[in-house]
Design a protein around this motif. Structure first.
Motif, PDB file in Angstrom:
ATOM      1  N   UNK A  79     -22.073  39.447   2.679  1.00  0.00           N
ATOM      2  CA  UNK A  79     -21.982  40.795   3.243  1.00  0.00           C
ATOM      3  C   UNK A  79     -21.994  41.859   2.149  1.00  0.00           C
ATOM      4  N   UNK A  80     -21.178  41.673   1.120  1.00  0.00           N
ATOM      5  CA  UNK A  80     -21.140  42.654   0.035  1.00  0.00           C
ATOM      6  C   UNK A  80     -22.460  42.776  -0.677  1.00  0.00           C
ATOM      7  N   UNK A  81     -23.152  41.637  -0.852  1.00  0.00           N
ATOM      8  CA  UNK A  81     -24.436  41.653  -1.562  1.00  0.00           C
ATOM      9  C   UNK A  81     -25.508  42.376  -0.769  1.00  0.00           C
ATOM     10  N   UNK A  82     -25.609  42.079   0.537  1.00  0.00           N
ATOM     11  CA  UNK A  82     -26.684  42.757   1.281  1.00  0.00           C
ATOM     12  C   UNK A  82     -26.370  44.232   1.520  1.00  0.00           C
ATOM     13  N   UNK A  83     -25.093  44.574   1.617  1.00  0.00           N
ATOM     14  CA  UNK A  83     -24.750  45.994   1.758  1.00  0.00           C
ATOM     15  C   UNK A  83     -25.130  46.763   0.496  1.00  0.00           C
ATOM     16  N   UNK A 122     -21.612  29.657   6.009  1.00  0.00           N
ATOM     17  CA  UNK A 122     -22.493  30.702   6.534  1.00  0.00           C
ATOM     18  C   UNK A 122     -22.436  31.973   5.705  1.00  0.00           C
ATOM     19  N   UNK A 123     -23.559  32.670   5.671  1.00  0.00           N
ATOM     20  CA  UNK A 123     -23.597  33.985   5.035  1.00  0.00           C
ATOM     21  C   UNK A 123     -23.116  35.086   5.974  1.00  0.00           C
ATOM     22  N   UNK A 124     -22.921  34.759   7.233  1.00  0.00           N
ATOM     23  CA  UNK A 124     -22.413  35.759   8.171  1.00  0.00           C
ATOM     24  C   UNK A 124     -20.966  36.114   7.841  1.00  0.00           C
ATOM     25  N   UNK A 125     -20.554  37.338   8.162  1.00  0.00           N
ATOM     26  CA  UNK A 125     -19.140  37.690   8.000  1.00  0.00           C
ATOM     27  C   UNK A 125     -18.280  36.885   8.959  1.00  0.00           C
ATOM     28  N   UNK A 164     -17.162  31.601   5.338  1.00  0.00           N
ATOM     29  CA  UNK A 164     -18.064  32.739   5.203  1.00  0.00           C
ATOM     30  C   UNK A 164     -18.221  33.047   3.723  1.00  0.00           C
ATOM     31  N   UNK A 165     -19.432  33.447   3.320  1.00  0.00           N
ATOM     32  CA  UNK A 165     -19.604  33.802   1.909  1.00  0.00           C
ATOM     33  C   UNK A 165     -18.838  35.062   1.539  1.00  0.00           C
ATOM     34  N   UNK A 166     -18.262  35.754   2.527  1.00  0.00           N
ATOM     35  CA  UNK A 166     -17.310  36.822   2.217  1.00  0.00           C
ATOM     36  C   UNK A 166     -16.075  36.254   1.511  1.00  0.00           C
ATOM     37  N   UNK A 173     -16.996  33.896  -4.190  1.00  0.00           N
ATOM     38  CA  UNK A 173     -17.462  34.908  -5.144  1.00  0.00           C
ATOM     39  C   UNK A 173     -18.913  35.301  -4.948  1.00  0.00           C
ATOM     40  N   UNK A 174     -19.768  34.314  -4.610  1.00  0.00           N
ATOM     41  CA  UNK A 174     -21.203  34.583  -4.563  1.00  0.00           C
ATOM     42  C   UNK A 174     -21.811  34.017  -3.288  1.00  0.00           C
ATOM     43  N   UNK A 175     -22.796  34.744  -2.776  1.00  0.00           N
ATOM     44  CA  UNK A 175     -23.536  34.253  -1.621  1.00  0.00           C
ATOM     45  C   UNK A 175     -24.646  33.304  -2.029  1.00  0.00           C
TER      46      UNK A 175
END
Length: 209
Positions: A43-47, A101-104, A126-128, A131-133
């Motif tokens: 989430x942080x990365x795509x934002x 999952x990469x979803x929040x 969740x990758x939230x 540290x890293x997606x």
């Protein structure tokens, strides 16, 4: 180990529609490779990435706005992939299941609640929460840790380029179930141990080889 988006939920078209519209509405410019780059990001990365496209909002506000819209879409119905519920329930009786999952977390919980699959997974990540997606292996490694498994003895089920790279980097055998609209790159698909046309082909005998 299951991925969620593109494997259990046909959500990538929804993510693309929501984020593409969000970028356009807030002054950004969607690029030809944007969707493929976004798949697997946390989430942080795509934002942060959408902010770099010119969206005139701080990344945390971008994330909140997009996730709110995704949750609203899911309330109208979760677009489950064919055979997803049946496959997860069938396999949960034979092997220990995890999800990375990469979803929040908020959307993971909405999907699993709607599909009544919570009890099938020993751990969900969740990758939230790492540290890293994807394509970094962090999510898969954390899921393996939570169920007490050696990653090298795990099998991951993935669809996207970044997901395949992530699970492979974690040391897992990877089964690819490519999404017809968003096929993985040839070099990523080459990392797969098996390639299946659909979830119906995923059997406990295959996982226990």
């Amino acid at each position: 180990m299951f991925d969620l988006d593109g494997v259990l939920v046909d959500s990538e078209p929804v993510w693309e529609e929501v984020r593409r519209a969000f970028v356009a509405e807030h002054g950004g410019t969607w690029q030809p490779d944007t969707q493929s780059r976004l798949m697997g990001m946390s989430t942080g990365e795509w934002a942060e990435y959408l902010h770099s496209l010119g969206v005139s909002m701080p990344p945390d506000e971008i994330a909140r706005g997009v996730v709110d819209q995704m949750a609203a879409r899911y309330r109208d119905g979760v677009p489950l992939m064919p055979g997803a519920v049946e496959t997860v329930r069938r396999l949960s009786g034979a092997v220990t299941l995890g999800l990375a999952s990469s979803s929040p977390r908020r959307l993971i919980d909405v999907v699993l609640d709607a599909a009544e699959l919570n009890e099938c997974f020993a751990a969900t990540v969740s990758t939230e929460e790492v540290d890293r997606g994807k394509p970094a292996p962090d999510g898969y490694l954390e899921a393996a840790r939570r169920i007490g498994a050696d990653p090298r003895k795990c099998v991951a089920v993935e669809d996207s380029s970044n997901g395949l790279r992530s699970a492979h980097a974690a040391g897992m055998r990877v089964i690819a179930v490519p999404h017809p609209r968003y096929p993985p790159a040839p070099d990523a698909l080459a990392l797969a141990w098996r390639v299946l046309p659909g979830l119906d082909e995923l059997t406990s005998d295959l996982l226990l080889v």
